[in-house]
Design a protein around this motif. Structure first.
Motif, short mmCIF file in Angstrom:
data_model
loop_
_atom_site.label_atom_id
_atom_site.label_comp_id
_atom_site.label_asym_id
_atom_site.label_seq_id
_atom_site.Cartn_x
_atom_site.Cartn_y
_atom_site.Cartn_z
N ALA A 171 0.69 -1.12 -0.02
CA ALA A 171 -0.02 -0.22 -0.11
C ALA A 171 0.98 1.29 -0.03
O ALA A 171 0.51 2.25 -0.53
N TYR A 172 2.14 1.09 0.65
CA TYR A 172 2.97 2.34 0.56
C TYR A 172 3.54 2.34 -0.67
O TYR A 172 4.35 3.41 -0.97
N GLY A 173 3.70 1.37 -1.51
CA GLY A 173 4.63 1.65 -2.67
C GLY A 173 6.07 1.52 -2.23
O GLY A 173 7.16 1.81 -3.01
N ILE A 174 6.45 0.56 -1.30
CA ILE A 174 7.75 0.36 -0.93
C ILE A 174 8.28 -0.96 -1.62
O ILE A 174 7.50 -1.92 -1.53
N PRO A 175 9.24 -0.66 -2.15
CA PRO A 175 9.81 -2.00 -3.17
C PRO A 175 10.24 -3.11 -2.07
O PRO A 175 11.08 -2.71 -1.19
N PHE A 176 9.84 -4.33 -2.29
CA PHE A 176 10.54 -5.53 -1.22
C PHE A 176 10.22 -6.73 -2.19
O PHE A 176 9.69 -6.81 -3.12
N HIS A 177 11.03 -7.68 -1.65
CA HIS A 177 10.92 -9.16 -2.12
C HIS A 177 10.48 -9.99 -0.70
O HIS A 177 11.15 -9.58 0.36
N TYR A 178 9.83 -10.89 -1.10
CA TYR A 178 9.15 -11.67 -0.03
C TYR A 178 10.20 -12.91 -0.09
O TYR A 178 10.46 -13.61 -1.12
N GLU A 179 10.71 -13.48 0.88
CA GLU A 179 11.46 -14.79 0.95
C GLU A 179 12.57 -14.80 0.18
O GLU A 179 12.82 -15.97 -0.37
N GLU A 180 13.24 -13.70 0.10
CA GLU A 180 14.58 -13.71 -0.81
C GLU A 180 15.86 -14.29 -0.18
O GLU A 180 15.80 -14.44 1.02
N ALA A 181 16.58 -15.27 -0.84
CA ALA A 181 17.48 -16.18 -0.19
C ALA A 181 18.49 -15.25 0.36
O ALA A 181 18.98 -14.08 -0.19
N PHE A 182 18.85 -15.42 1.45
CA PHE A 182 20.22 -14.74 2.22
C PHE A 182 21.31 -15.79 2.56
O PHE A 182 21.33 -16.72 3.30
N GLU A 183 22.23 -15.53 1.64
CA GLU A 183 23.37 -16.41 1.64
C GLU A 183 24.33 -16.32 2.70
O GLU A 183 24.87 -15.20 2.93
N CYS A 184 24.47 -17.24 3.69
CA CYS A 184 25.45 -16.98 4.72
C CYS A 184 26.76 -17.77 4.59
O CYS A 184 26.89 -18.23 3.48
#
Length: 287
Positions: A171-184
């Motif tokens: 709703a805010y128009g904030i760019p995001f990805h859901y459950e994007e991989a985070f490589e440790c």
């Protein structure tokens, strides 16, 4: 850039402390200086200093070869004088550098330009953000047993709290990805809830903890937080951490406050088109 400025400020403070220490030492040090004359079998040490007053003032040398304490005092004085000289030069140089140094921050550069160009700059940043938003990215594979709550932008998430959070970001128009991989660093791959994309090419992770009444869930998330910490994430910095209350509810007011305090200022007025968020969601899963 901020780290460089902080390092310069820290070094100026350190040099100033050394200057004070040296000046205090020299105020109580013996007058004159040490003169060393090599001999065939050993060195001879002389205390060289000015003696007398006015026209009768003359340079005097006293053999102090056997006076080890005075030799060390005069040696320490010489070292301290050289340290003081170097610190004064360093301090002046660092202060000039700090005063003249201008961080290469795109937003500060943009703000220095005429106001008539501001909309163009924001449009450019918006375009780059939307390009990142809609590019394919590796994310957690869809699981029909777990991803059961549909958001307003057509993505299936794991919980009602994630649904509420995703809908609010959308709703805010904030760019995001859901459950994007985070490589440790140790080869482990995590899938945090939301990755907020920012105009300076950085990001924030927003991780929401829902089932804290479940001991196993708590244990799993403690391990995840440990991995986050080991791989450079800091709560209050690039990691936003929220949780359900004891009634398993997640307040919209809390979400809005976090967005307004910790995300919108970093976007500098940029809002991405909602169609781009949907396009990003529709990207194929990468392995």
């Amino acid at each position: 850039m901020d780290n460089l400025i902080a390092a310069l400020e820290f070094e100026i403070i350190r040099e100033h402390k050394l200057i004070t220490i040296c000046q205090n030492f020299l105020n109580t040090a013996p007058k004159g200086f040490l003169t060393v004359r090599p001999r065939r079998r050993s060195n001879t040490y002389y205390w060289t200093f000015e003696d007398g007053k006015g026209s009768a003032r003359k340079q005097k040398q006293v053999n102090i070869t056997g006076n080890h304490d005075l030799i060390l005092q005069l040696t320490n004085k010489m070292i301290c004088e050289r340290i003081l000289d170097r610190c004064l030069k360093n301090k002046n140089l660092l202060e000039r550098l700090l005063n003249r140094y201008k961080p290469v921050d795109p937003f500060s550069v943009m703000k220095s330009c005429s106001t008539k160009y501001q909309d163009v700059f924001l449009l450019r940043k918006k375009h780059l953000l939307e390009k990142r938003l809609t590019a394919p990215y590796k994310k957690c594979p869809y699981n029909p047993k777990l991803h059961v709550h549909e958001t307003d932008y057509g993505e299936l998430v794991r919980s009602k709290s994630e649904q509420l959070l995703g809908n609010t970001l959308f709703a805010y128009g904030i760019p995001f990805h859901y459950e994007e991989a985070f490589e440790c660093a140790n080869g482990v791959t995590l899938f945090p809830d939301f990755r907020i994309l920012l105009p300076d090419s950085s990001w924030k992770i927003w991780e929401h903890l829902g089932l804290l009444s479940n001991e196993g869930y708590c244990s799993d998330n403690a391990k995840k937080l440990n991995l986050f910490q080991q791989n450079g994430l800091v709560i209050g910095g690039n990691l936003i951490l929220t949780m359900d209350d004891n009634k398993q509810d997640f307040s919209s007011a809390i979400i809005n406050q976090i967005i307004n305090d910790h995300i919108l200022p970093l976007l500098h007025g940029i809002r991405v088109d909602k169609a781009k968020i949907i396009k990003g969601v529709q990207q194929p899963y990468m392995k």
